[in-house]
Design a protein around this motif. Sequence first.
Motif, short mmCIF file in Angstrom:
data_model
loop_
_atom_site.label_atom_id
_atom_site.label_comp_id
_atom_site.label_asym_id
_atom_site.label_seq_id
_atom_site.Cartn_x
_atom_site.Cartn_y
_atom_site.Cartn_z
N LYS A 1 0.83 -1.28 -0.17
CA LYS A 1 0.01 -0.03 0.11
C LYS A 1 0.75 1.28 0.01
O LYS A 1 2.01 1.24 0.63
CB LYS A 1 -0.91 -0.09 1.19
N ARG A 2 0.37 2.26 -0.52
CA ARG A 2 1.11 3.60 -0.55
C ARG A 2 0.14 4.62 -0.34
O ARG A 2 -1.21 4.58 -0.62
CB ARG A 2 1.53 3.93 -1.91
N ILE A 3 0.54 5.38 0.57
CA ILE A 3 -0.26 6.65 1.08
C ILE A 3 0.60 8.09 0.93
O ILE A 3 1.82 7.82 0.89
CB ILE A 3 -0.93 6.40 2.46
N VAL A 4 -0.02 9.09 0.56
CA VAL A 4 0.66 10.38 0.59
C VAL A 4 0.17 11.22 1.75
O VAL A 4 -0.99 11.38 1.74
CB VAL A 4 0.41 10.95 -0.85
N VAL A 5 1.03 11.69 2.20
CA VAL A 5 0.60 12.78 3.41
C VAL A 5 1.26 13.89 3.22
O VAL A 5 2.52 14.04 2.77
CB VAL A 5 0.73 11.91 4.88
N PRO A 6 0.80 14.99 3.93
CA PRO A 6 1.58 16.21 3.91
C PRO A 6 3.03 16.08 4.74
O PRO A 6 2.94 15.52 5.51
CB PRO A 6 0.57 17.45 4.64
N ALA A 7 3.95 16.87 4.33
CA ALA A 7 5.42 17.16 4.96
C ALA A 7 5.04 17.30 6.38
O ALA A 7 5.92 16.84 7.32
CB ALA A 7 6.10 17.85 4.30
N ASN A 8 4.11 18.16 6.65
CA ASN A 8 3.95 18.65 8.18
C ASN A 8 3.12 17.76 8.96
O ASN A 8 2.85 17.88 10.18
CB ASN A 8 3.71 20.04 8.27
N ALA A 9 2.60 16.64 8.54
CA ALA A 9 1.73 15.80 9.08
C ALA A 9 2.76 15.05 10.44
O ALA A 9 3.72 14.60 10.33
CB ALA A 9 1.16 14.65 8.29
N ALA A 10 1.90 15.04 11.69
CA ALA A 10 2.46 14.49 12.72
C ALA A 10 2.42 13.02 12.56
O ALA A 10 3.48 12.40 13.25
CB ALA A 10 1.91 14.89 13.89
N SER A 11 1.45 12.32 12.02
CA SER A 11 1.30 10.88 11.80
C SER A 11 0.72 10.55 10.50
O SER A 11 0.07 11.47 9.71
CB SER A 11 0.55 10.38 13.06
N ALA A 12 0.88 9.18 10.34
CA ALA A 12 0.21 8.76 9.04
C ALA A 12 -0.43 7.11 9.31
O ALA A 12 0.12 6.89 10.56
CB ALA A 12 1.07 8.59 7.80
N ARG A 13 -1.28 6.74 8.76
CA ARG A 13 -1.92 5.47 9.33
C ARG A 13 -2.16 4.62 8.06
O ARG A 13 -2.81 4.77 6.95
CB ARG A 13 -3.10 5.54 10.03
N PHE A 14 -1.69 3.20 7.94
CA PHE A 14 -1.99 2.42 7.02
C PHE A 14 -3.08 1.51 7.81
O PHE A 14 -2.87 0.98 8.68
CB PHE A 14 -0.83 1.25 6.90
N ASP A 15 -4.10 1.26 6.90
CA ASP A 15 -5.40 0.67 7.50
C ASP A 15 -5.32 -0.80 6.68
O ASP A 15 -4.93 -0.83 5.47
CB ASP A 15 -6.43 1.32 7.23
N ASN A 16 -6.36 -1.75 7.35
CA ASN A 16 -6.39 -3.26 6.82
C ASN A 16 -5.38 -3.69 6.13
O ASN A 16 -5.02 -4.48 5.21
CB ASN A 16 -7.30 -3.02 5.81
N ILE A 17 -3.91 -3.88 7.10
CA ILE A 17 -2.68 -4.66 6.55
C ILE A 17 -2.87 -5.92 7.55
O ILE A 17 -3.00 -5.68 9.01
CB ILE A 17 -1.49 -3.81 6.86
N PRO A 18 -2.89 -7.05 7.14
CA PRO A 18 -2.84 -8.26 7.73
C PRO A 18 -1.64 -8.48 8.39
O PRO A 18 -0.52 -7.89 8.19
CB PRO A 18 -2.96 -9.37 6.73
N ALA A 19 -1.57 -9.26 9.64
CA ALA A 19 -0.41 -9.62 10.31
C ALA A 19 0.60 -10.21 9.33
O ALA A 19 0.09 -10.84 8.32
CB ALA A 19 -0.56 -10.67 11.36
N GLY A 20 1.91 -10.04 9.65
CA GLY A 20 3.06 -10.47 9.01
C GLY A 20 4.23 -9.72 9.08
O GLY A 20 4.41 -8.94 10.06
N THR A 21 5.16 -9.79 8.22
CA THR A 21 6.30 -9.08 8.30
C THR A 21 6.47 -8.15 7.08
O THR A 21 6.12 -8.33 6.16
CB THR A 21 7.64 -10.05 8.02
N TYR A 22 6.79 -7.08 7.55
CA TYR A 22 6.86 -5.75 6.61
C TYR A 22 7.88 -4.76 6.62
O TYR A 22 8.68 -5.04 7.62
CB TYR A 22 5.38 -5.00 7.02
N ALA A 23 8.26 -3.86 5.96
CA ALA A 23 8.97 -2.86 5.97
C ALA A 23 8.31 -1.59 5.62
O ALA A 23 7.40 -1.51 4.52
CB ALA A 23 10.40 -2.98 5.25
#
Length: 101
Positions: free
Chosen positions: A20-42
């Motif tokens: 999944k790819r998300i774009v957030v403003p540079a001044n955002a304090a946080s971002a969130r990936f939703d609906n990602i199943p358990a597993g190994t990621y980077a």
Amino acid sequence: LCIWSKADAFPDCESGKAVKRIVVPANAASARFDNIPAGTYAISAFHDANGNGKLDSNFIGLPLEAVGMSNNPKLNGPPQFKPARFKLAGSTKINIRFQSL
């Protein structure tokens, strides 16, 4: 920001191979990936300083814009999947520190 389940094309968010790819403003304090199943990621992230929608790099592939990854490995060359990988099982908070090479 992109979240990856394997090293193939990491960290090139433009490759279309990220989970999944998300774009957030540079001044955002946080971002969130939703609906990602358990597993190994980077996670890979970059600051698109010039607003062209891509990570600019030099002739040998080193980023010209600030980049960051999960686990905040020190970069001595192109970003790699293995040092950035982590186990995801439920809600997980990841802090990413941006670096310039």
